[in-house]
Motif scaffolding. Sequence first.
Motif, PDB file in Angstrom:
ATOM      1  N   GLN A 119       0.480  -1.179   0.251  1.00 60.92           N
ATOM      2  CA  GLN A 119      -0.085  -0.072  -0.002  1.00 60.92           C
ATOM      3  C   GLN A 119       1.074   1.601  -0.229  1.00 60.92           C
ATOM      4  N   GLY A 120       1.678   1.380   0.276  1.00 60.36           N
ATOM      5  CA  GLY A 120       3.095   2.572   0.053  1.00 60.36           C
ATOM      6  C   GLY A 120       4.329   1.808   0.966  1.00 60.36           C
ATOM      7  N   GLY A 121       5.037   3.109   1.094  1.00 61.71           N
ATOM      8  CA  GLY A 121       6.580   2.793   1.153  1.00 61.71           C
ATOM      9  C   GLY A 121       6.868   2.076   2.443  1.00 61.71           C
ATOM     10  N   ALA A 122       5.767   2.954   3.729  1.00 58.08           N
ATOM     11  CA  ALA A 122       6.284   1.758   4.899  1.00 58.08           C
ATOM     12  C   ALA A 122       6.494   0.007   4.458  1.00 58.08           C
ATOM     13  N   THR A 123       4.553  -0.224   4.420  1.00 57.48           N
ATOM     14  CA  THR A 123       4.339  -2.000   3.915  1.00 57.48           C
ATOM     15  C   THR A 123       5.681  -1.977   2.943  1.00 57.48           C
ATOM     16  N   ALA A 124       6.219  -1.225   1.999  1.00 60.65           N
ATOM     17  CA  ALA A 124       7.552  -1.665   1.020  1.00 60.65           C
ATOM     18  C   ALA A 124       8.312  -2.385   1.576  1.00 60.65           C
ATOM     19  N   ASN A 125       8.957  -1.540   3.090  1.00 63.62           N
ATOM     20  CA  ASN A 125      10.249  -1.523   2.530  1.00 63.62           C
ATOM     21  C   ASN A 125      10.291  -2.681   4.125  1.00 63.62           C
ATOM     22  N   GLU A 126       9.051  -2.777   4.924  1.00 64.31           N
ATOM     23  CA  GLU A 126       9.021  -4.623   5.526  1.00 64.31           C
ATOM     24  C   GLU A 126       8.489  -5.665   4.761  1.00 64.31           C
ATOM     25  N   ALA A 157      17.823   8.802   8.691  1.00 61.52           N
ATOM     26  CA  ALA A 157      17.018   8.103   7.465  1.00 61.52           C
ATOM     27  C   ALA A 157      15.360   8.093   8.532  1.00 61.52           C
ATOM     28  N   PHE A 158      14.643   8.395   6.630  1.00 61.39           N
ATOM     29  CA  PHE A 158      12.931   8.048   7.275  1.00 61.39           C
ATOM     30  C   PHE A 158      12.831   7.016   6.183  1.00 61.39           C
ATOM     31  N   HIS A 159      12.004   5.795   6.859  1.00 64.43           N
ATOM     32  CA  HIS A 159      11.458   4.060   5.672  1.00 64.43           C
ATOM     33  C   HIS A 159      10.348   3.581   6.371  1.00 64.43           C
ATOM     34  N   GLY A 160       9.488   4.666   6.932  1.00 65.96           N
ATOM     35  CA  GLY A 160       8.345   4.799   6.989  1.00 65.96           C
ATOM     36  C   GLY A 160       7.797   4.337   8.890  1.00 65.96           C
ATOM     37  N   ARG A 161       6.088   4.264   9.486  1.00 63.28           N
ATOM     38  CA  ARG A 161       6.234   4.366  10.515  1.00 63.28           C
ATOM     39  C   ARG A 161       5.708   2.719  10.908  1.00 63.28           C
ATOM     40  N   LEU A 209      19.233   1.770   2.452  1.00 65.42           N
ATOM     41  CA  LEU A 209      19.779   3.522   2.582  1.00 65.42           C
ATOM     42  C   LEU A 209      19.034   3.878   1.267  1.00 65.42           C
ATOM     43  N   GLU A 210      18.378   5.380   1.769  1.00 65.98           N
ATOM     44  CA  GLU A 210      17.510   5.940   0.890  1.00 65.98           C
ATOM     45  C   GLU A 210      19.230   6.758  -0.161  1.00 65.98           C
ATOM     46  N   PRO A 211      18.935   6.246  -1.591  1.00 67.51           N
ATOM     47  CA  PRO A 211      20.102   6.789  -2.355  1.00 67.51           C
ATOM     48  C   PRO A 211      20.272   8.337  -1.951  1.00 67.51           C
ATOM     49  N   GLY A 214      15.556  11.370   2.276  1.00 69.68           N
ATOM     50  CA  GLY A 214      14.320  12.679   1.423  1.00 69.68           C
ATOM     51  C   GLY A 214      14.206  13.231   3.030  1.00 69.68           C
ATOM     52  N   GLU A 215      13.389  12.816   4.414  1.00 68.77           N
ATOM     53  CA  GLU A 215      13.020  13.339   5.325  1.00 68.77           C
ATOM     54  C   GLU A 215      14.048  13.847   5.656  1.00 68.77           C
ATOM     55  N   GLY A 216      15.089  13.234   5.217  1.00 65.48           N
ATOM     56  CA  GLY A 216      16.427  13.768   6.990  1.00 65.48           C
ATOM     57  C   GLY A 216      17.414  14.876   6.119  1.00 65.48           C
ATOM     58  N   HIS A 242      17.708  -0.474  -1.803  1.00 63.87           N
ATOM     59  CA  HIS A 242      17.514   0.913  -1.578  1.00 63.87           C
ATOM     60  C   HIS A 242      15.972   1.352  -1.625  1.00 63.87           C
ATOM     61  N   ASP A 243      16.081   2.212  -0.560  1.00 62.04           N
ATOM     62  CA  ASP A 243      14.054   2.790  -0.130  1.00 62.04           C
ATOM     63  C   ASP A 243      14.370   4.554  -0.850  1.00 62.04           C
ATOM     64  N   GLU A 244      13.645   3.920  -2.080  1.00 60.67           N
ATOM     65  CA  GLU A 244      13.596   4.862  -3.388  1.00 60.67           C
ATOM     66  C   GLU A 244      12.426   5.379  -3.516  1.00 60.67           C
ATOM     67  N   VAL A 245      11.152   4.967  -2.107  1.00 62.35           N
ATOM     68  CA  VAL A 245       9.905   5.881  -1.831  1.00 62.35           C
ATOM     69  C   VAL A 245       9.958   7.306  -1.989  1.00 62.35           C
ATOM     70  N   GLN A 246      10.953   7.861  -1.737  1.00 58.59           N
ATOM     71  CA  GLN A 246      11.076   9.091  -2.641  1.00 58.59           C
ATOM     72  C   GLN A 246      11.150   9.264  -3.353  1.00 58.59           C
ATOM     73  N   THR A 247      12.019   8.675  -3.596  1.00 56.39           N
ATOM     74  CA  THR A 247      13.060   9.384  -5.080  1.00 56.39           C
ATOM     75  C   THR A 247      12.931   8.685  -6.224  1.00 56.39           C
ATOM     76  N   ALA A 271       7.855   3.591  -3.846  1.00 56.37           N
ATOM     77  CA  ALA A 271       6.349   4.284  -3.417  1.00 56.37           C
ATOM     78  C   ALA A 271       5.653   5.502  -4.160  1.00 56.37           C
ATOM     79  N   LYS A 272       4.419   6.461  -3.540  1.00 57.71           N
ATOM     80  CA  LYS A 272       5.196   7.347  -3.758  1.00 57.71           C
ATOM     81  C   LYS A 272       4.701   7.890  -5.035  1.00 57.71           C
ATOM     82  N   GLY A 273       5.534   8.526  -5.580  1.00 66.48           N
ATOM     83  CA  GLY A 273       5.112   8.831  -7.938  1.00 66.48           C
ATOM     84  C   GLY A 273       4.831   7.727  -8.540  1.00 66.48           C
TER      85      GLY A 273
HETATM   86  C1  LIG Z   1      12.280   7.069   1.541  1.00 67.21           C
HETATM   87  C2  LIG Z   1      10.790   6.711   2.630  1.00 67.21           C
HETATM   88  N1  LIG Z   1      10.622   5.708   2.734  1.00 67.21           N
HETATM   89  C3  LIG Z   1       9.316   5.523   3.176  1.00 67.21           C
HETATM   90  C4  LIG Z   1       8.621   5.784   3.418  1.00 67.21           C
HETATM   91  C5  LIG Z   1       7.099   5.851   4.211  1.00 67.21           C
HETATM   92  O1  LIG Z   1       6.538   5.513   2.984  1.00 67.21           O
HETATM   93  P1  LIG Z   1       4.931   5.739   3.242  1.00 67.21           P
HETATM   94  O2  LIG Z   1       4.132   7.388   4.137  1.00 67.21           O
HETATM   95  O3  LIG Z   1       3.993   5.581   1.956  1.00 67.21           O
HETATM   96  O4  LIG Z   1       4.614   4.643   4.393  1.00 67.21           O
HETATM   97  C6  LIG Z   1       8.951   7.995   2.725  1.00 67.21           C
HETATM   98  C7  LIG Z   1       7.474   8.302   3.151  1.00 67.21           C
HETATM   99  O5  LIG Z   1       7.966   9.607   3.498  1.00 67.21           O
HETATM  100  C8  LIG Z   1      10.521   7.934   2.512  1.00 67.21           C
HETATM  101  O6  LIG Z   1      10.128   9.146   1.953  1.00 67.21           O
END
Ligand SMILES: Cc1ncc(COP(=O)(O)O)c(C=O)c1O
Length: 425
Positions: A119-126, A157-161, A209-211, A214-216, A242-247, A271-273
């Motif tokens: 459904q989104g970035g966090a679950t992709a990382n899970e 780093a930010f990888h989700g909640r 790693l986020e290449p 983003g949030e950082g 590579h967490d490319e959720v934002q990039t 995710a995201k875009g």
């Molecule tokens: C790099 C990165 N990974 C993961 C997430 C989490 O994504 P989501 O909010 O869709 O769960 C974000 C959200 O900002 C993000 O920037």
Amino acid sequence: MTDETFNPGPNTASWLDRWDDSVMTTYGTPPIVIERGEKSTVWDVDGNEYLDLLSGIAVTSVGHANPAVAKAVADQVSTLIHTSNLYGHKRTIELSERLKGIVESYANTGNNTKVFYCQGGATANEAAIKLARRNAAKVQGTETAGTKVKLISTNKAFHGRTSGSLTLTGKPEKRDQFLPLLDGVVYVDFNDLEQLEAAMDDDVAAIFLEPIQGEGGVNVATDEYLAKARELATKYNALMIHDEVQTGIGRTGEWYYGLSRGVVPDVISSAKGLGGGMPIGASIALGNAADLFEPGDHATTYGGNPVTSAAALAVLDTIENEAILDNVKTVGQYFKDEVLALGHPAIVEVRGAGLLIAIELTEPVAAEAVKLALAKGFLLNAVTPTAIRVAPPLVITPDELDTFVAVLPDILDQVTTNGDLLGNE
Ligand SMILES: Cc1ncc(COP(=O)(O)O)c(C=O)c1O
């Protein structure tokens, strides 16, 4: 100061009262309530117009109410909304083939790429965390991962909640009140080769790693760092994630930033875009990692839903048909140059890639600047206390960006201590 002067109108006030009464306080009360959008512009419930320089935090990639996305969603909704993954449907297969083609268009990516949807970035990382567990068991020839459960992440780093992705998030202030979380996560400073090397051993299951963080604060990894992380992951039989959720998906002018720097990870979180505003996440595994999961290992009811997949396909079509990757590179560079050309004493640096940009200020006044920008009709956010993030829809035009550049000096003059800046303190 700006709080007192910014008053979007009576409809906003009334909707926000209802928000406060019924919506859980996670983000806090928003400043405006958005009613509709078109391309890079949105309007609030009082009819005020804003240039959206944040795109729902790097999400509405091909613009608000994009006709191709709207049509794809509408057509799909009236044909087939949901199947679960017990049955196949065309859109998820088509989307997987497209993502496979995109990934494999980069050098050395091989020809075994497979996608898990969520459904989104966090679950992709899970999903990526669980792939790391499966890989650890496989390389050791054991049933479970045993002691090979160490995950390397980076400070800021930010990888989700969700619990796993929150553990990976290198921000103690977001994490610590929810302890205990996942065991075995080690945080190293971003772009610090020595710390990374020192943290590695045979117990490491994956490097996350986020290449570009983003949030950082929009911190770009050096090519050397990306290459070293890849080398170390291979050396210790760990996955490189590579967490490319934002990039990802064009944000930097490339489909995936890490791949564009010549580094091939085992898993890409996307995710995201990708959904252009529809909630979709993808864990894209390459090479041997693509075959780690077996039936029953992982699942989610809505993953690869026909509607979100149809939206993603329309996003990919639009990016290709309208040469949006080129636009991002050109317009992103133009914007950086224009902001730097202001020569404003409050601007320390303008960093990032494509249309993921941070304007670093001399003082911790980014939040004040963002409030003032809102009052002037621009949506942005303070990604750190000293940095304003600009991440507009990828279809934004130079003319639109010019309107922001034109008001930026006035905003910065108002929120910074001019005397100090002029050296008159
Ligand atoms: C790099 C990165 N990974 C993961 C997430 C989490 O994504 P989501 O909010 O869709 O769960 C974000 C959200 O900002 C993000 O920037």
